[in-house]
Write a protein that holds these residues in place. Structure first.
Motif, mmCIF file in Angstrom:
data_model
loop_
_atom_site.group_PDB
_atom_site.id
_atom_site.type_symbol
_atom_site.label_atom_id
_atom_site.label_comp_id
_atom_site.label_asym_id
_atom_site.label_seq_id
_atom_site.Cartn_x
_atom_site.Cartn_y
_atom_site.Cartn_z
ATOM 1 N N PRO A 239 8.551 6.100 -4.027
ATOM 2 C CA PRO A 239 7.594 6.622 -5.003
ATOM 3 C C PRO A 239 6.871 5.496 -5.740
ATOM 4 O O PRO A 239 7.483 4.496 -6.112
ATOM 5 N N PHE A 240 5.574 5.673 -5.931
ATOM 6 C CA PHE A 240 4.743 4.699 -6.640
ATOM 7 C C PHE A 240 3.818 5.438 -7.597
ATOM 8 O O PHE A 240 3.233 6.462 -7.242
ATOM 9 N N PHE A 241 3.678 4.907 -8.829
ATOM 10 C CA PHE A 241 2.800 5.531 -9.816
ATOM 11 C C PHE A 241 2.062 4.480 -10.635
ATOM 12 O O PHE A 241 2.654 3.495 -11.052
ATOM 13 N N TYR B 224 1.843 -3.967 3.748
ATOM 14 C CA TYR B 224 3.168 -3.339 3.873
ATOM 15 C C TYR B 224 3.085 -1.996 3.162
ATOM 16 O O TYR B 224 2.752 -1.942 1.975
ATOM 17 N N GLN B 225 3.351 -0.910 3.882
ATOM 18 C CA GLN B 225 3.280 0.417 3.272
ATOM 19 C C GLN B 225 4.660 0.855 2.786
ATOM 20 O O GLN B 225 5.585 1.020 3.563
ATOM 21 N N PRO C 240 -13.597 8.795 -1.248
ATOM 22 C CA PRO C 240 -13.002 7.735 -0.432
ATOM 23 C C PRO C 240 -12.656 8.209 0.978
ATOM 24 O O PRO C 240 -12.272 9.369 1.169
ATOM 25 N N PRO C 241 -12.791 7.330 1.969
ATOM 26 C CA PRO C 241 -12.557 7.704 3.369
ATOM 27 C C PRO C 241 -11.093 7.590 3.784
ATOM 28 O O PRO C 241 -10.767 6.935 4.775
ATOM 29 N N GLY C 242 -10.196 8.184 3.038
ATOM 30 C CA GLY C 242 -8.771 8.111 3.386
ATOM 31 C C GLY C 242 -7.911 8.220 2.150
ATOM 32 O O GLY C 242 -8.402 8.441 1.034
ATOM 33 N N SER C 243 -6.614 8.053 2.352
ATOM 34 C CA SER C 243 -5.677 8.198 1.235
ATOM 35 C C SER C 243 -4.652 7.059 1.168
ATOM 36 O O SER C 243 -3.659 7.157 0.473
ATOM 37 N N ILE C 244 -4.890 5.978 1.916
ATOM 38 C CA ILE C 244 -4.013 4.813 1.842
ATOM 39 C C ILE C 244 -4.552 3.883 0.765
ATOM 40 O O ILE C 244 -5.664 3.374 0.858
ATOM 41 N N ALA C 245 -3.732 3.682 -0.278
ATOM 42 C CA ALA C 245 -4.211 2.997 -1.473
ATOM 43 C C ALA C 245 -3.497 1.678 -1.736
ATOM 44 O O ALA C 245 -2.342 1.474 -1.330
ATOM 45 N N ASN C 246 -4.199 0.821 -2.441
ATOM 46 C CA ASN C 246 -3.673 -0.462 -2.886
ATOM 47 C C ASN C 246 -2.732 -0.249 -4.070
ATOM 48 O O ASN C 246 -3.110 0.384 -5.062
ATOM 49 N N ILE D 184 0.837 -1.189 0.000
ATOM 50 C CA ILE D 184 0.000 0.000 0.000
ATOM 51 C C ILE D 184 0.878 1.246 0.000
ATOM 52 O O ILE D 184 2.070 1.182 0.288
ATOM 53 N N PHE D 185 0.267 2.385 -0.338
ATOM 54 C CA PHE D 185 1.008 3.651 -0.326
ATOM 55 C C PHE D 185 0.054 4.804 -0.041
ATOM 56 O O PHE D 185 -1.165 4.668 -0.198
#
Length: 231
Positions: free
Chosen positions: A212-214, A207-208, A163-169, A133-134
């Motif tokens: 950088p992730f795109f 695991y966060q 969405p209820p947050g900003s932690i993404a798959n 996650i990121f």
């Protein structure tokens, strides 16, 4: 360990580029995205790499044939695009029940995946998979997850307006043999995020990544990935 690189998509949001080049072969600072993933998996010691093909499949297969690591790679052509979930289900017999990395190959990440695998090896007993996650800047573009106190996914919101947050798959996973056993019990499987993951809520460790992730599916993030990778 095995790996599946899901690489059969059309890349419809990048039509100016993907008319002639499959999305997985788009170059990031001069290197094909698929090649970056293959090299990273080799460094990790992955024994077998499975790549599905569909759109402009001949170009992907030619790229694989010319790869230094072609002896580790098997391509499976889909005459009709199966969907990310069905691709995994259909190829279970090639994975030998071993821990497997499942990666959407149109994503770009500077994480070397070593910490992801270590986290998976230390997962709670009830968890059969671990998701990278990121923290994202535009939550509505991603699948957002809600976690419990120990980092297990309890809720998912797949590309919703508010969405209820900003932690993404990140759409990068390590799965165990128990995951494959449970996967066979699911009746309708096409998309990995929509049809498979909801059946595993409470069983997905996380695991966060701090790297950088795109998702390079848009020109905006493709440019950003090139800028970051160049550095």
């Amino acid at each position: 360990m095995n790996a599946i690189l899901l690489a059969a998509g059309y890349g419809k949001r990048l039509k100016s580029i993907t008319k002639k080049i499959p999305k997985c072969l788009i170059k990031i600072n001069g290197k094909a995205l698929l090649g970056i993933w293959i090299e990273r998996l080799n460094v990790l010691g992955v024994k077998n790499i499975l790549i599905n093909t569909h759109y402009l499949s001949e170009k992907v297969e030619k790229f694989v044939k010319n790869s230094t690591y072609s002896n580790k790679i098997k391509t499976v052509h889909e005459k009709k695009l199966l969907g990310t979930g069905k691709t995994v289900l259909k190829n279970l017999n090639l994975l030998n029940g071993e821990d497997t990395l499942i990666i959407h190959a149109d994503n770009f990440c500077l994480d070397d995946l070593k910490k992801l695998i270590l986290k998976h090896n230390k997962r709670p007993k009830k968890c059969s998979m671990t998701m990278m996650i990121f923290k994202c800047k535009e939550p509505k573009l991603y699948g957002i997850v809600e976690l419990d106190k120990v980092g297990i996914v309890k809720k998912m919101h797949e590309k919703v307006k508010n969405p209820p947050g900003s932690i993404a798959n990140c759409a990068i996973y390590v799965v165990s043999n128990k995951f494959f056993t449970d996967l066979k019990k699911i009746k309708k499987v096409k998309d990995f995020s929509k049809d498979i993951l909801p059946n595993f809520l409470g069983k997905i460790y996380t695991y966060q990544t701090k790297k950088p992730f795109f998702d390079i599916g848009t020109s905006k993030y493709l440019k950003e990935a090139n800028r970051v990778f160049q550095k």
